[in-house]
Write a protein that holds these residues in place. Structure first.
Motif, PDB file in Angstrom:
ATOM      1  N   LYS A  59     112.486  30.355 -35.358  1.00 37.36           N
ATOM      2  CA  LYS A  59     111.621  31.544 -35.345  1.00 37.36           C
ATOM      3  C   LYS A  59     110.326  31.258 -34.592  1.00 37.36           C
ATOM      4  N   GLU A  60     109.763  30.088 -34.822  1.00 37.86           N
ATOM      5  CA  GLU A  60     108.532  29.710 -34.116  1.00 37.86           C
ATOM      6  C   GLU A  60     108.795  29.573 -32.624  1.00 37.86           C
ATOM      7  N   ARG A  63     108.883  32.953 -31.149  1.00 33.83           N
ATOM      8  CA  ARG A  63     107.526  33.500 -31.082  1.00 33.83           C
ATOM      9  C   ARG A  63     106.777  32.921 -29.873  1.00 33.83           C
ATOM     10  N   ILE A 189     103.613  25.020 -39.114  1.00 37.23           N
ATOM     11  CA  ILE A 189     104.273  26.243 -38.660  1.00 37.23           C
ATOM     12  C   ILE A 189     104.303  27.214 -39.829  1.00 37.23           C
TER      13      ILE A 189
END
Length: 191
Positions: A59-60, A63, A189
Motif C-alpha cells: 500500500k505504501e 502511495r 509506515i
C-alpha cells in the motif's frame, strides 16, 4: 505575475526530469514510457504479492508511486500543498530521491539476496553467507547486509541445494535488517 510563475512551475515539473535526456536524443514520449515502466514494473513474484506481511508495504509503495505520478504529470506540491518554485536541479533531485525511496521499498518487500561460499583462513572449511542488497544514495544497488549461515557442509544436501528452511529464515532476517534501515531512513509506515 503569479499565473506566469504557476505556468512555468507546471512546465518545469513536466519537463524537469526530461531535460537531461533531451540532450541524449530521447523524446518526451520515450522518457514518459521509461518513467511508467519504472513505476509499473516492481518485479515481484506472485508469492510476494500474496504475502500478508507485505500488504502494508505494498500500500505504501502504491502511495509513493501515485505521488510520483502526480508530481511528474501535474503540479509539484510543497509540504503544505502550496505551489513552490523549483529549479530544474531541485526537481531532478526531488525525482531522484523519490525513485530511490521506491526502489528501497521494493527491496524491503522482496529482498534481493545471494548466498556465497567462503573459505576459512586455513582453507579447511567452507561456510555460507547470505548477502542482501540495498539501494545507496546514488541509486545504485549495493551489497549492504550479510548473515552467516554456518558451515556449508551442514547446510547443503547431497544434490547441491541448500536446506530451504535455513534459507527462508535467513531471508527473513535480512528482510528485518532492511526494514530497520528503511524505517531509520524514512520513518514508520502509517497503516
Amino acid at each position: 505575475m503569479i499565473s506566469i510563475l504557476t505556468i512555468s512551475t507546471v512546465l518545469m515539473a513536466k519537463y524537469a526530469f526530461f531535460f537531461p535526456f533531451a540532450a541524449m536524443g530521447e523524446s518526451q514520449d520515450d522518457h514518459d514510457k521509461k518513467t511508467e515502466d519504472f513505476l509499473n514494473f516492481d518485479g515481484f513474484q506472485a508469492e510476494t504479492i500474496r504475502d500478508v506481511e507485505n500488504s502494508l508495504f505494498l500500500k505504501e509503495l502504491q502511495r509513493l508511486k501515485d505521488v510520483y505520478r502526480e508530481n511528474y504529470y501535474g503540479e509539484i506540491k510543497g509540504s503544505s500543498n502550496t505551489m513552490t518554485i523549483y529549479t530544474i536541479n531541485q526537481l531532478n533531485r526531488l525525482f531522484k530521491i523519490s525513485r530511490i525511496q521506491i526502489s528501497r521499498l521494493r527491496q524491503l518487500i522482496q529482498p534481493d539476496t545471494i548466498v556465497s561460499v567462503n573459505k576459512s583462513s586455513n582453507n579447511e572449511h567452507k561456510y555460507s553467507v547470505m548477502r542482501g542488497y540495498w539501494i545507496d544514495d546514488s541509486g545504485k544497488k549495493v551489497l549492504k547486509f550479510s548473515l552467516s549461515l554456518g558451515n556449508t557442509s551442514n547446510l547443503m544436501f547431497k544434490n547441491g541445494k541448500y536446506d530451504h528452511k535455513t534459507i527462508k529464515n535467513a531471508e527473513n532476517e535480512i528482510k528485518a535488517k532492511i526494514k530497520d534501515l528503511y524505517i531509520d531512513t524514512y520513518g514508520m509506515i502509517a497503516g
